[in-house]
Design an enzyme around this catalytic site. Structure first.
Site, PDB file in Angstrom:
ATOM      1  N   GLY A 137     143.902  -2.335  59.739  1.00  0.00           N
ATOM      2  CA  GLY A 137     143.678  -1.417  60.853  1.00  0.00           C
ATOM      3  C   GLY A 137     142.767  -2.002  61.925  1.00  0.00           C
ATOM      4  O   GLY A 137     142.431  -3.198  61.906  1.00  0.00           O
ATOM      5  N   ASP A 155     146.348  -2.399  52.150  1.00  0.00           N
ATOM      6  CA  ASP A 155     146.617  -1.404  53.196  1.00  0.00           C
ATOM      7  C   ASP A 155     147.981  -0.775  52.925  1.00  0.00           C
ATOM      8  O   ASP A 155     148.921  -1.477  52.565  1.00  0.00           O
ATOM      9  CB  ASP A 155     146.621  -2.101  54.575  1.00  0.00           C
ATOM     10  CG  ASP A 155     146.334  -1.142  55.708  1.00  0.00           C
ATOM     11  OD1 ASP A 155     145.405  -1.404  56.487  1.00  0.00           O
ATOM     12  OD2 ASP A 155     147.040  -0.114  55.810  1.00  0.00           O
ATOM     13  N   ASN A 182     148.911   3.752  59.028  1.00  0.00           N
ATOM     14  CA  ASN A 182     148.491   3.876  60.429  1.00  0.00           C
ATOM     15  C   ASN A 182     148.486   2.514  61.147  1.00  0.00           C
ATOM     16  O   ASN A 182     147.707   2.296  62.066  1.00  0.00           O
ATOM     17  CB  ASN A 182     147.099   4.526  60.463  1.00  0.00           C
ATOM     18  CG  ASN A 182     146.762   5.068  61.836  1.00  0.00           C
ATOM     19  OD1 ASN A 182     147.650   5.453  62.601  1.00  0.00           O
ATOM     20  ND2 ASN A 182     145.486   5.063  62.178  1.00  0.00           N
ATOM     21  N   SER A 199     130.421   7.121  59.173  1.00  0.00           N
ATOM     22  CA  SER A 199     130.530   7.544  60.573  1.00  0.00           C
ATOM     23  C   SER A 199     129.307   8.353  60.972  1.00  0.00           C
ATOM     24  O   SER A 199     128.730   9.083  60.145  1.00  0.00           O
ATOM     25  CB  SER A 199     131.795   8.406  60.694  1.00  0.00           C
ATOM     26  OG  SER A 199     131.724   9.201  61.836  1.00  0.00           O
ATOM     27  N   TYR A 258     137.230  15.630  58.064  1.00  0.00           N
ATOM     28  CA  TYR A 258     137.148  14.166  58.118  1.00  0.00           C
ATOM     29  C   TYR A 258     135.693  13.725  57.897  1.00  0.00           C
ATOM     30  O   TYR A 258     135.399  12.881  57.038  1.00  0.00           O
ATOM     31  CB  TYR A 258     137.655  13.650  59.475  1.00  0.00           C
ATOM     32  CG  TYR A 258     137.131  12.274  59.817  1.00  0.00           C
ATOM     33  CD1 TYR A 258     137.655  11.142  59.212  1.00  0.00           C
ATOM     34  CD2 TYR A 258     136.063  12.119  60.720  1.00  0.00           C
ATOM     35  CE1 TYR A 258     137.142   9.884  59.502  1.00  0.00           C
ATOM     36  CE2 TYR A 258     135.549  10.868  61.009  1.00  0.00           C
ATOM     37  CZ  TYR A 258     136.085   9.752  60.400  1.00  0.00           C
ATOM     38  OH  TYR A 258     135.566   8.517  60.666  1.00  0.00           O
ATOM     39  N   LYS A 285     133.475  11.655  54.716  1.00  0.00           N
ATOM     40  CA  LYS A 285     132.564  10.510  54.860  1.00  0.00           C
ATOM     41  C   LYS A 285     131.220  10.834  54.188  1.00  0.00           C
ATOM     42  O   LYS A 285     130.649  10.010  53.466  1.00  0.00           O
ATOM     43  CB  LYS A 285     132.342  10.173  56.344  1.00  0.00           C
ATOM     44  CG  LYS A 285     133.571   9.623  57.042  1.00  0.00           C
ATOM     45  CD  LYS A 285     133.961   8.262  56.500  1.00  0.00           C
ATOM     46  CE  LYS A 285     135.167   7.670  57.185  1.00  0.00           C
ATOM     47  NZ  LYS A 285     135.659   6.443  56.569  1.00  0.00           N
ATOM     48  N   TYR A 289     129.082   4.287  61.731  1.00  0.00           N
ATOM     49  CA  TYR A 289     129.561   3.814  63.035  1.00  0.00           C
ATOM     50  C   TYR A 289     129.372   4.902  64.081  1.00  0.00           C
ATOM     51  O   TYR A 289     129.714   6.054  63.831  1.00  0.00           O
ATOM     52  CB  TYR A 289     131.065   3.512  63.011  1.00  0.00           C
ATOM     53  CG  TYR A 289     131.593   2.594  61.942  1.00  0.00           C
ATOM     54  CD1 TYR A 289     130.775   1.750  61.201  1.00  0.00           C
ATOM     55  CD2 TYR A 289     132.968   2.573  61.689  1.00  0.00           C
ATOM     56  CE1 TYR A 289     131.319   0.906  60.243  1.00  0.00           C
ATOM     57  CE2 TYR A 289     133.509   1.733  60.726  1.00  0.00           C
ATOM     58  CZ  TYR A 289     132.680   0.908  59.992  1.00  0.00           C
ATOM     59  OH  TYR A 289     133.228   0.090  59.046  1.00  0.00           O
ATOM     60  N   VAL A 327     139.151  15.144  81.580  1.00  0.00           N
ATOM     61  CA  VAL A 327     137.736  15.083  81.204  1.00  0.00           C
ATOM     62  C   VAL A 327     137.419  16.395  80.494  1.00  0.00           C
ATOM     63  O   VAL A 327     137.497  17.472  81.109  1.00  0.00           O
ATOM     64  CB  VAL A 327     136.843  14.895  82.450  1.00  0.00           C
ATOM     65  CG1 VAL A 327     135.371  14.958  82.069  1.00  0.00           C
ATOM     66  CG2 VAL A 327     137.168  13.572  83.137  1.00  0.00           C
ATOM     67  N   PHE A 328     137.087  16.286  79.206  1.00  0.00           N
ATOM     68  CA  PHE A 328     136.900  17.499  78.403  1.00  0.00           C
ATOM     69  C   PHE A 328     135.505  18.094  78.622  1.00  0.00           C
ATOM     70  O   PHE A 328     134.595  17.869  77.832  1.00  0.00           O
ATOM     71  CB  PHE A 328     137.105  17.191  76.913  1.00  0.00           C
ATOM     72  CG  PHE A 328     138.509  16.756  76.557  1.00  0.00           C
ATOM     73  CD1 PHE A 328     139.617  17.245  77.244  1.00  0.00           C
ATOM     74  CD2 PHE A 328     138.726  15.864  75.503  1.00  0.00           C
ATOM     75  CE1 PHE A 328     140.905  16.848  76.898  1.00  0.00           C
ATOM     76  CE2 PHE A 328     140.008  15.473  75.142  1.00  0.00           C
ATOM     77  CZ  PHE A 328     141.100  15.961  75.849  1.00  0.00           C
TER      78      PHE A 328
HETATM   79  N1  UDP Z   1     137.143  12.721  76.002  1.00  0.00           N
HETATM   80  C1  UDP Z   1     137.678  13.124  77.207  1.00  0.00           C
HETATM   81  N2  UDP Z   1     139.020  12.948  77.412  1.00  0.00           N
HETATM   82  C2  UDP Z   1     139.846  12.394  76.478  1.00  0.00           C
HETATM   83  C3  UDP Z   1     139.283  11.952  75.246  1.00  0.00           C
HETATM   84  C4  UDP Z   1     137.927  12.141  75.044  1.00  0.00           C
HETATM   85  O1  UDP Z   1     136.963  13.648  78.072  1.00  0.00           O
HETATM   86  O2  UDP Z   1     141.052  12.291  76.718  1.00  0.00           O
HETATM   87  C5  UDP Z   1     135.688  12.883  75.755  1.00  0.00           C
HETATM   88  C6  UDP Z   1     135.367  13.680  74.500  1.00  0.00           C
HETATM   89  O3  UDP Z   1     135.331  15.053  74.794  1.00  0.00           O
HETATM   90  C7  UDP Z   1     133.992  13.105  74.128  1.00  0.00           C
HETATM   91  C8  UDP Z   1     134.067  11.653  74.600  1.00  0.00           C
HETATM   92  O4  UDP Z   1     135.137  11.607  75.551  1.00  0.00           O
HETATM   93  O5  UDP Z   1     132.976  13.759  74.858  1.00  0.00           O
HETATM   94  C9  UDP Z   1     134.367  10.672  73.472  1.00  0.00           C
HETATM   95  O6  UDP Z   1     135.503  11.130  72.781  1.00  0.00           O
HETATM   96  P1  UDP Z   1     136.157  10.315  71.575  1.00  0.00           P
HETATM   97  O7  UDP Z   1     137.280  11.138  71.034  1.00  0.00           O
HETATM   98  O8  UDP Z   1     136.483   8.944  72.051  1.00  0.00           O
HETATM   99  O9  UDP Z   1     134.975  10.177  70.516  1.00  0.00           O
HETATM  100  P2  UDP Z   1     134.200  11.315  69.658  1.00  0.00           P
HETATM  101  O10 UDP Z   1     134.283  12.609  70.383  1.00  0.00           O
HETATM  102  O11 UDP Z   1     134.881  11.336  68.346  1.00  0.00           O
HETATM  103  O12 UDP Z   1     132.798  10.837  69.568  1.00  0.00           O
END
Ligand code: UDP
Length: 334
Positions: A13, A33, A37, A127, A151, A155, A179, A219-220
């Protein structure tokens, strides 16, 4: 006598491949493996970077004890780097039993084999999500809180299983590496992260916007209490992460240890977009949408323990990360 081997479960992976190419002697690596994935073409990609033989890969499900044990009958395994496991957070919420069954049986089988075949060292791919919702920077002395998804729970439970095993095997050496956000790719462009379907993670999604596979980045959330309203993460170059494993391999110590592996630097979603645009010259259109369920506002490592005790420190900047990620994406698209 056969040289002592390093067994990487889930080693074909994204992270495992970067560890294999970072080993001082990649011919000592055996990979187990099940290719759930990834695919066997990864062997050819590895061969572009290091001398590597097809017979170093054994297609097998680590959660299947009988199949997994065959490896130990054939090879003298000195060290296991245990990476095998399902890893999609959202999927784990929908399929908790599949995650608990697969990930916990895999860890259990690894420990059973350590016991039966006198394996000396174990490095576990953990993690930062095991910290649960706590404030950053997160350090190893924090008590772990209930995590936010199955998940992460697998861990945290795996870490406890390993710690309990160490209590009754004082000669054993085990390390959990927590990580933060592994990203980027090998500078050659031959190996990197290959998401199946729509990428869940930020940088792989940005890569696909840059290559025209997706029109814009969602952007979330832009209403977090951060400098620009977007969530903050600690992005670590996968080569730095691989190097942390090599550092542990070179510094075995009896007993159980835990280290964060991060840079200690927080980067917001918009910071990452800007860094990517600067490093590549490619514009990334964005649209702000609602927060993603279960996301933390901030997750940044206190990475001083591994630095003080072992001298490991991240070397790659966020610009290096973006450059290497883009280089890999272009290789993939060609
Ligand atoms: N994020 C985003 N748009 C996307 C994917 C992720 O805004 O399409 C944001 C997510 O909400 C988080 C950050 O980017 O705040 C990192 O997200 P990722 O899934 O890479 O890592 P994790 O949230 O698992 O730390």
């Amino acid at each position: 006598m056969e040289t002592k081997k390093v067994l990487l479960t889930g080693g074909l992976g994204y992270i495992g491949s970067h560890i294999v190419v970072s080993l001082s002697d990649p011919s000592s690596a055996i990979i187990a493996d099940d290719c759930s994935n990834c695919d066997l073409k990864q062997i050819d990609r590895l061969k572009q970077v290091i001398p590597f033989e097809k017979n170093q890969v054994i297609v097998c499900d680590v959660a299947d004890l009988e199949a997994f044990e065959e490896i130990f009958k054939k090879h003298k395994i000195e060290t296991i780097i245990h990476l095998a496991g399902y890893k999609a957070v959202g999927e784990s919420v929908k399929q908790p039993l599949a995650y608990y069954t697969n990930n916990l049986n895999a860890t259990l089988n690894v420990l059973k084999m350590c016991n039966k075949y006198d394996v000396k060292h174990l490095i576990f791919s953990s993690s930062a999500t095991v910290y649960g919702p706590q404030s950053s920077p997160m350090d190893e002395s924090m008590t772990l809180l209930k995590t936010t998804n199955p998940y992460a729970e697998t861990k945290a439970i795996s870490e406890r299983m390993i710690e309990d095993y160490c209590l009754v095997h004082p000669e054993f050496s085990a390390t959990s590496l927590r990580y933060f956000n592994p990203v980027g790719a090998h500078p050659s462009g031959f190996i990197g992260e290959i998401p199946s379907g729509i990428p869940n993670n930020l940088l792989p999604y940005v890569q696909q916007v840059a290559s025209g596979k997706r029109p814009y980045l969602n952007v979330f959330g832009k209403d977090y209490e951060t400098k620009d309203g977007t969530a903050i993460r600690d992005y670590i170059h996968v080569m730095d992460l691989a190097d942390a494993h090599v550092c542990i391999l070179n510094n075995p110590k009896q007993g159980y240890r835990v280290y964060n592996v991060g840079t200690g630097v927080g980067t917001s979603v918009l910071d990452l977009v800007k860094a990517f645009e600067k490093a590549t010259g490619v514009k990334i259109p964005t649209e702000v949408t609602h927060r993603r369920a279960g996301d933390l506002q901030e997750s940044v490592a206190n990475a001083s323990k591994i630095n003080k005790e072992l001298g490991w420190k991240s070397r790659y900047s966020i610009e290096d990360i973006c450059k290497d990620a883009w280089n890999f994406e272009k290789h993939q698209s060609n």
